[in-house]
Design a protein around this motif. Sequence first.
Motif, PDB file in Angstrom:
ATOM      1  N   UNK A   1      28.069  35.752  33.449  1.00 60.53           N
ATOM      2  CA  UNK A   1      29.153  36.729  33.515  1.00 60.53           C
ATOM      3  C   UNK A   1      28.800  37.743  34.591  1.00 60.53           C
ATOM      4  N   UNK A   2      29.694  37.919  35.540  1.00 61.82           N
ATOM      5  CA  UNK A   2      29.496  38.902  36.601  1.00 61.82           C
ATOM      6  C   UNK A   2      30.067  40.249  36.158  1.00 61.82           C
ATOM      7  N   UNK A   3      29.430  41.309  36.607  1.00 60.03           N
ATOM      8  CA  UNK A   3      29.841  42.655  36.234  1.00 60.03           C
ATOM      9  C   UNK A   3      30.003  43.484  37.505  1.00 60.03           C
ATOM     10  N   UNK A   4      31.151  44.152  37.627  1.00 58.83           N
ATOM     11  CA  UNK A   4      31.378  45.044  38.761  1.00 58.83           C
ATOM     12  C   UNK A   4      31.656  46.453  38.248  1.00 58.83           C
ATOM     13  N   UNK A   5      31.653  47.401  39.147  1.00 62.32           N
ATOM     14  CA  UNK A   5      31.844  48.811  38.776  1.00 62.32           C
ATOM     15  C   UNK A   5      33.270  49.280  39.025  1.00 62.32           C
ATOM     16  N   UNK A   6      33.889  48.754  40.079  1.00 62.77           N
ATOM     17  CA  UNK A   6      35.192  49.251  40.532  1.00 62.77           C
ATOM     18  C   UNK A   6      36.319  48.296  40.141  1.00 62.77           C
ATOM     19  N   UNK A   7      37.358  48.781  39.471  1.00 62.21           N
ATOM     20  CA  UNK A   7      38.472  47.900  39.079  1.00 62.21           C
ATOM     21  C   UNK A   7      39.198  47.275  40.262  1.00 62.21           C
ATOM     22  N   UNK A   8      39.061  47.849  41.463  1.00 60.44           N
ATOM     23  CA  UNK A   8      39.689  47.250  42.635  1.00 60.44           C
ATOM     24  C   UNK A   8      39.138  45.858  42.910  1.00 60.44           C
ATOM     25  N   UNK A   9      37.867  45.638  42.589  1.00 58.70           N
ATOM     26  CA  UNK A   9      37.259  44.322  42.785  1.00 58.70           C
ATOM     27  C   UNK A   9      37.851  43.322  41.797  1.00 58.70           C
ATOM     28  N   UNK A  10      37.983  43.723  40.548  1.00 62.04           N
ATOM     29  CA  UNK A  10      38.563  42.823  39.548  1.00 62.04           C
ATOM     30  C   UNK A  10      40.027  42.537  39.863  1.00 62.04           C
ATOM     31  N   UNK A  11      40.749  43.542  40.298  1.00 65.44           N
ATOM     32  CA  UNK A  11      42.150  43.326  40.670  1.00 65.44           C
ATOM     33  C   UNK A  11      42.246  42.298  41.803  1.00 65.44           C
ATOM     34  N   UNK A  12      41.397  42.435  42.806  1.00 69.03           N
ATOM     35  CA  UNK A  12      41.409  41.494  43.926  1.00 69.03           C
ATOM     36  C   UNK A  12      41.077  40.081  43.458  1.00 69.03           C
ATOM     37  N   UNK A  13      40.113  39.969  42.528  1.00 70.90           N
ATOM     38  CA  UNK A  13      39.757  38.649  42.001  1.00 70.90           C
ATOM     39  C   UNK A  13      40.929  38.028  41.252  1.00 70.90           C
ATOM     40  N   UNK A  14      41.632  38.844  40.485  1.00 68.70           N
ATOM     41  CA  UNK A  14      42.781  38.345  39.734  1.00 68.70           C
ATOM     42  C   UNK A  14      43.896  37.900  40.670  1.00 68.70           C
TER      43      UNK A  14
END
Length: 207
Positions: free
Chosen positions: A69-82
Amino acid sequence: GTAEECRALWEDNDVVPDDLASRVLVLNLPATGAGLGEWLTDAAGRGIPFQITLHQLVRMPLALDVPVVYVCENPAVLRAAAERLGAGSAPLVCTEGWPSAAFHRLARAVLAGGGRLFHHGDFDRAGLAITRRMVERHRASPWRMGAEDYLAHQTKESHPLRSTPEASPWDPELVEVMRRRGQALFEETVAETLLADLATNHGQTRG
């Protein structure tokens, strides 16, 4: 500090004033368990981000069997992945800053299922502090958080370090090169590299 910083400090010491306010954002994290586990599995099948509260995690216990499981700090990264990868992204969890009690509970479920956490954050004092906490509390592996990763990226905009980072035990050279350059490097700046990892490691299995 701010109200958010105070809440984060309390939660990091397992004192939770509001289990609905304690949240963690996830992408593609299938689970087993009535209610929450079913919702997460359905969301993962669709490549849709899902916000989990501590209240849900307590009321609807789940089990995870995800090797990485990868973990990031900024929701912008998760949004881009989605948006870019959808269901083709490796499992990703976003702390949205300092990890909440909800995150810590979810991380323990990942470890209990035999999984491993890989953490990335901002290259600044707070980002390195969060990475150290992840390593100490959840045995997380730093994800592209070395001196070479920092030096590989240049930014057009100047973001001077507001304060000197403390130690980076996983790569002692990192703090030294950050001090010399004197610039912070925020997570969204290296998003393309992170997305490439998430696409490459989708569907990773144990062993």
